[in-house]
Design an enzyme around this catalytic site. Structure first.
Site, PDB file in Angstrom:
ATOM      1  CB  CYS A 191      -3.637  13.184  -0.332  1.00 14.79           C
ATOM      2  SG  CYS A 191      -4.861  13.434   0.967  1.00 14.79           S
ATOM      3  NE  ARG A 232      -0.832   8.282   3.460  1.00 12.75           N
ATOM      4  CZ  ARG A 232      -1.624   9.328   3.250  1.00 12.75           C
ATOM      5  NH1 ARG A 232      -1.824   9.738   1.994  1.00 12.75           N
ATOM      6  NH2 ARG A 232      -2.202   9.940   4.237  1.00 12.75           N
TER       7      ARG A 232
END
Length: 335
Positions: A191, A232
């Site tokens: 991530c 995101r």
């Protein structure tokens, strides 16, 4: 038969890490031999490297397709297996431009694997991205608790002992599986954007060009990827944590082979929307890099040839500046 195939794919995942190191070792040997002018010996090493690269991607199919339940990454890992073998074949047949792509894969690994294999670097990156994601979430009016994932006793999850897990509380019927109605979103190494950043760093470093333009290409790619990745994370964390995208649950759960109702928002936010937009974003970043470093087009043309079997002249199509024989763009500003 299907069960046996899945069991075999799951068994192969245990070899992904050692295979990764073998791939890097093979491409390191390839780069050193090629640099010393031993082109034919380097070719053999490169073919071995691409063969191992294909096996490496095979070992990741189960992880991406059935553990991560990622449609894009699952399909990508399946396609990468024959593609890697084909690159090795083309290199064997004399397509020497693929030495640059081989060097790029090596340099991608040099950037990525320190964060993968050195715990203190991984923790530093993960917790930094977590803090920045937390700050941006706060700007949207969302303030979930951020906890050490290893201390939350999450069922079926074995997170790193970092401060990297957002804890949302939703009093919804389909969150009753957790006694506290918790929904957790954990920032992992995947991530942080380091994967995409390592790809561009490897490609930029691999080509022959003046360092000044390489630094400009890095400047228009790595920060953009990093910032977009933060947005995101915020998008996925908020929409999943607050269950904003709990739509068509039966269809979504069937698509991803899951029966966990709270994960519907996660699948829609991450696996469908975010990953699709990531592909678009990476295409845009690639265009920005090409404007600064047109030498990258040679690698892209090789990749297109591998996929389509046709030769392309992207430099003409994109009206990119010409490149001199010494690798420098033919502009006075690059002296």
């Amino acid at each position: 038969m299907i069960d046996g195939l899945l069991a075999g794919l799951e068994w192969a995942t245990q070899f992904s890490d050692p295979l990764a190191w073998l791939v890097l070792a093979a491409f390191l040997v390839t780069a050193v031999l090629h640099w010393h002018g031993e082109r034919e010996v380097a070719r053999y090493a490169g073919v071995v490297g691409w063969g191992l690269f294909g096996v490496f991607w095979f070992s990741l199919i189960y992880h991406f397709a059935f553990v991560q339940k990622s449609i894009i990454e699952g399909i990508g890992s399946v396609v990468a297996v024959p593609a890697a073998f084909y690159v090795g074949y083309l290199l064997w047949e004399g397509r020497d431009s693929l030495f640059v792509l081989s060097r790029a894969v090596l340099l991608m690994g040099v950037v990525f694997f320190p964060f993968e294999s050195i715990p203190i670097l991984r923790q530093l990156l993960v917790e930094t991205v977590t803090r920045q994601t937390e700050f941006l979430m706060g700007l949207t009016g969302h303030h979930p608790e951020v906890a050490n994932g290893a201390q939350l006793d999450l069922p079926g999850v074995d997170p790193d002992p970092y401060r990297n897990t957002f804890v949302f509380v939703n009093d919804l019927p389909y969150t009753e599986g957790d006694a506290n109605h918790r929904i957790t979103y954990t920032i992992l190494l995947a991530c942080t954007g380091i994967g995409s950043m390592s790809i561009f760093a490897g490609l930029i470093a691999a080509v022959e060009a003046p360092w000044r333009r390489k630094f400009r290409a890095l400047a228009v790619s790595l920060p953009v990827i990093y910032v977009l990745n933060l947005f995101r994370n915020v998008f996925i964390g908020v929409t999943f944590g607050e269950q904003y995208l709990h739509v068509f649950p039966d269809l979504v759960l069937t698509m991803f082979g899951s029966d966990a109702l709270p994960r519907v928002s996660y699948f829609v936010a991450d696996r469908i929307i975010a990953q699709s937009l990531s592909v678009v974003a990476l295409v845009g970043v690639t265009y920005l890099v090409v404007r600064e470093l047109p030498e990258i087009l040679a690698i892209i043309e090789d990749l297109l040839f591998v996929v389509t079997g046709s030769e392309y002249d992207l430099r003409t199509a994109l009206e990119a500046p010409p490149v001199a024989a010494d690798g420098g763009a033919e502009t006075a500003s690059d002296d």
